[in-house]
Design an enzyme around this catalytic site. Sequence first.
Site, short mmCIF file in Angstrom:
data_model
loop_
_atom_site.label_atom_id
_atom_site.label_comp_id
_atom_site.label_asym_id
_atom_site.label_seq_id
_atom_site.Cartn_x
_atom_site.Cartn_y
_atom_site.Cartn_z
N GLY A 13 0.78 -1.24 0.00
CA GLY A 13 0.00 0.00 0.00
C GLY A 13 0.80 1.28 0.00
O GLY A 13 0.29 2.33 0.39
N ASN A 15 1.75 3.02 -2.66
CA ASN A 15 1.13 3.96 -3.61
C ASN A 15 -0.17 4.53 -3.02
O ASN A 15 -0.46 5.71 -3.22
CB ASN A 15 0.85 3.27 -4.95
N LEU A 87 -3.76 -7.03 -7.81
CA LEU A 87 -3.20 -7.91 -8.82
C LEU A 87 -4.21 -8.83 -9.51
O LEU A 87 -3.86 -9.57 -10.43
CB LEU A 87 -2.06 -8.74 -8.20
N LYS A 88 -5.45 -8.77 -9.09
CA LYS A 88 -6.46 -9.64 -9.74
C LYS A 88 -7.07 -8.92 -10.94
O LYS A 88 -7.05 -7.68 -11.02
CB LYS A 88 -7.59 -9.92 -8.75
N ILE A 90 -9.92 -7.29 -13.09
CA ILE A 90 -11.19 -6.64 -12.77
C ILE A 90 -12.27 -7.26 -13.66
O ILE A 90 -12.13 -7.28 -14.89
CB ILE A 90 -11.10 -5.10 -13.03
N HIS A 106 1.75 0.46 -13.37
CA HIS A 106 2.58 -0.71 -13.66
C HIS A 106 4.05 -0.28 -13.57
O HIS A 106 4.42 0.77 -14.10
CB HIS A 106 2.27 -1.24 -15.07
C1 GAR Z 1 3.88 -1.29 -7.29
O1 GAR Z 1 5.22 -1.32 -7.68
C2 GAR Z 1 2.99 -1.38 -8.52
O2 GAR Z 1 3.50 -0.71 -9.64
C3 GAR Z 1 2.96 -2.86 -8.74
O3 GAR Z 1 2.81 -3.41 -7.45
C4 GAR Z 1 3.50 -2.56 -6.53
C5 GAR Z 1 2.57 -2.25 -5.39
O4 GAR Z 1 3.26 -1.59 -4.36
N1 GAR Z 1 1.88 -3.24 -9.60
C6 GAR Z 1 2.00 -4.16 -10.56
O5 GAR Z 1 3.02 -4.81 -10.72
C7 GAR Z 1 0.75 -4.34 -11.42
N2 GAR Z 1 1.03 -5.17 -12.55
P1 GAR Z 1 2.47 -0.85 -3.21
O6 GAR Z 1 1.49 -1.89 -2.63
O7 GAR Z 1 3.52 -0.47 -2.21
O8 GAR Z 1 1.76 0.32 -3.80
#
Ligand code: GAR
Length: 199
Positions: A13, A15, A87-88, A90, A106
């Site tokens: 979490g 982001n 990651l699932k 939608i 991404h």
């Molecule tokens: C982030 O690096 C995001 O870009 C990636 O998961 C991480 C989540 O971090 N998403 C993907 O790879 C989607 N394909 P966070 O939970 O600390 O935000």
Amino acid sequence: MPSRLAVLASGRGSNLQAIIDHFDNIARERVAKVALVASNRADSPALIRAATASIDIAHFDGADDGTQLLALLQKFRIDLVVLAGYLKKIPSTVIREYAGRIMNIHPALLPAFGGEGMYGARVHEAVIAAGAKESGVTVHLVDDDYDRGSILAQWRVPVEKSDTAESLAARVLNVEHIVYPRTVEMVAMLQQLESKTSS
Ligand code: GAR
């Protein structure tokens, strides 16, 4: 009225935190507010971050056909859905209902290093294995294909010779925290402009 955001997150979490912090500001709170944080994992640290910030939280079944998620989004009168480490896939019922109003981040320069199963450390491992000289961040709209929706923003990040997946992930993540909240803000502003001009 600020756009009401739902952030969907499965993991750490960070982001989500960057988005919460960005809109915790007297000028920006008029643009958007995080109205709901929802996760398919009841133990997601993202839910703890949301609760700490006094934001409503919900858990839903990520394997559901979309009925649960759609009911949640409607209950909280959500305008914009922000995927942050969710990651699932939608479900298409939700994509249809929220067409052009679901966005994702991404950790690479799409369309390279994207697609089903490409998330987190796997992305950075693939970038290093391919010998790429640069990677980056992509924010895009979500449609029925993994990582294929229209690109809203991209920013390049260098790959150093000495990089491991961890060091590259950390460099990319710092940029994600700058790019994502600002792109969400831009989309929320455009959404408001659109609703003003159409009413
Ligand atoms: C982030 O690096 C995001 O870009 C990636 O998961 C991480 C989540 O971090 N998403 C993907 O790879 C989607 N394909 P966070 O939970 O600390 O935000």
